[in-house]
Design a protein around this motif. Structure first.
Motif, PDB file in Angstrom:
ATOM      1  N   UNK A 165      23.785 112.638  38.566  1.00  0.00           N
ATOM      2  CA  UNK A 165      24.434 113.160  39.683  1.00  0.00           C
ATOM      3  C   UNK A 165      24.224 114.598  40.023  1.00  0.00           C
ATOM      4  N   UNK A 166      23.992 115.488  38.811  1.00  0.00           N
ATOM      5  CA  UNK A 166      23.676 116.835  38.820  1.00  0.00           C
ATOM      6  C   UNK A 166      22.460 117.060  39.413  1.00  0.00           C
TER       7      UNK A 166
ATOM      8  N   UNK B 142      38.206 105.939  31.769  1.00  0.00           N
ATOM      9  CA  UNK B 142      38.994 107.176  32.137  1.00  0.00           C
ATOM     10  C   UNK B 142      38.407 107.938  33.286  1.00  0.00           C
ATOM     11  N   UNK B 143      39.092 108.594  34.004  1.00  0.00           N
ATOM     12  CA  UNK B 143      38.661 109.528  35.026  1.00  0.00           C
ATOM     13  C   UNK B 143      38.141 108.741  36.422  1.00  0.00           C
TER      14      UNK B 143
ATOM     15  N   UNK C  28      27.750 114.164  35.212  1.00  0.00           N
ATOM     16  CA  UNK C  28      28.243 112.728  36.019  1.00  0.00           C
ATOM     17  C   UNK C  28      27.262 111.716  36.150  1.00  0.00           C
ATOM     18  N   UNK C  29      27.667 110.724  35.742  1.00  0.00           N
ATOM     19  CA  UNK C  29      26.600 109.542  35.633  1.00  0.00           C
ATOM     20  C   UNK C  29      26.869 108.532  36.916  1.00  0.00           C
TER      21      UNK C  29
ATOM     22  N   UNK D 125      30.262 111.196  32.192  1.00  0.00           N
ATOM     23  CA  UNK D 125      31.447 110.660  32.472  1.00  0.00           C
ATOM     24  C   UNK D 125      30.913 109.737  33.597  1.00  0.00           C
ATOM     25  N   UNK D 126      31.557 108.307  33.872  1.00  0.00           N
ATOM     26  CA  UNK D 126      31.399 107.805  35.112  1.00  0.00           C
ATOM     27  C   UNK D 126      31.820 108.415  36.531  1.00  0.00           C
TER      28      UNK D 126
END
Length: 252
Positions: A33-34, A242-243, A6-7, A92-93
Motif C-alpha cells: 500500500x506504500x 493485531x492493528x 502496509x499490506x 502489517x495488514x
C-alpha cells in the motif's frame, strides 16, 4: 532504517480452468500500500500469495495472518536502492479486499438475509420492526458498530449451543438474530448438532441416554475435532489480527 509496510490482501474465488467450465479455487493476492496509485494498479505490483481448490478462505487467511505476524515480529531485511543502504521492513495488514459475499465471510457475518444484515454495524431488526415506520427510518442511519471481540464471543456462544438439546434451532436462531456466522467452525458445529440428534433418538428398547451423558459425549467429540489445536485456532483469524478492526478495515 525501519519502514512500516502496509499490506493490501485480496481474497476471492476464481475458476482454475481456461475454459468456461467452473473449477472453483480460492486465491490470495497481496500489494504494497506504500506504492503510488499509478504503480499499485500495475499487474507487476500485485503479488500472488496462495491458491487452493480445497482450503476455505478463512484457512487461507489464517496462513496469511501467521505470515504477517511472523514477519512483523522479526522484520524483513531488504535493500533500499535509492539510499543505498540495508533497511528493515515491518509489514502489517492494512486493507482486505473482496466482493460482498467474500467480505461477509471474512467478517464472520451471515449475509444480507439475517436480521442484522450489515457486517459493519447492528442496524436492522426483525422483519416486523424493519417494516414499521420507526424501523424503516433506522435503516438509513448507522447502528452500533460491531467489534471483533463481540463477534468472537458470539461465535463461542454458538459453539457452546451445539451440545445442547435442540441445538439446530438454537444455533439457527442465534445466527439469524445476530448476523454472526463463522465458516471456520461451521463444520464442527454441524457435526456436533447431527451427532446430538442421533444420540437423543430413542433406542430400539425405547430407552434413552441421560442428557448429562450425551453432553459429556458431545464435549469429548468436540475436543477430538479440535485436536491438535484449540478453539482459538479455528475461529476467524482476522478477528484477532493485531492493528486491524476487521469490521471496518474490510468495508472502507
Amino acid at each position: 532504517m525501519c519502514y512500516a509496510a502496509p499490506v493490501i490482501v485480496f481474497i476471492d474465488d476464481v475458476s482454475g480452468n481456461v475454459s468456461k467450465q467452473w473449477n472453483k479455487h480460492h486465491v490470495v493476492y497481496a500489494s504494497n500500500a506504500n506504492l503510488p496509485r499509478e504503480m499499485i494498479e500495475k499487474e507487476f505490483s500485485v503479488k500472488f500469495v496462495s491458491s487452493s481448490p480445497h482450503a476455505s478462505p478463512i484457512e487461507l487467511a489464517k496462513a496469511v495472518c501467521d505470515s504477517i505476524n511472523s514477519a512483523a515480529q522479526d522484520g524483513v531485511e531488504a535493500w533500499d536502492c535509492k539510499y543505498d543502504e540495508e533497511v528493515l521492513l515491518l509489514p502489517y495488514g492494512f486493507f482486505f479486499g473482496g466482493d460482498n459475499p467474500m467480505q461477509a465471510e471474512e467478517c464472520s457475518h451471515n449475509g444480507l438475509g439475517c436480521n442484522l444484515f450489515c457486517r459493519t454495524c447492528k442496524v436492522g431488526g426483525t422483519k416486523a420492526h424493519k417494516a414499521s415506520e420507526e424501523g424503516f427510518l433506522e435503516l438509513f442511519s448507522e447502528g452500533p458498530l460491531r467489534t471483533p471481540h463481540e463477534t468472537d464471543a458470539e461465535i463461542r456462544r454458538q459453539l457452546s449451543m451445539s451440545v445442547l438439546p435442540g441445538a439446530q434451532s438454537k444455533v439457527d436462531s442465534a445466527r439469524q438474530a445476530t448476523g454472526v456466522w463463522d465458516s471456520g467452525l461451521h463444520s464442527i458445529i454441524h457435526t456436533l448438532i447431527e451427532m446430538g440428534k442421533q444420540l437423543r433418538k430413542a433406542r430400539p428398547d425405547n430407552s434413552q441416554a441421560s442428557e448429562d451423558a450425551i453432553r459429556k459425549q458431545l464435549e469429548t467429540e468436540l475436543d477430538r475435532l479440535l485436536q491438535p489445536h484449540s478453539v482459538d485456532d479455528w475461529i476467524n483469524p482476522l478477528l484477532g489480527l493485531a492493528g486491524v478492526t476487521v469490521k471496518v478495515t474490510l468495508t472502507r
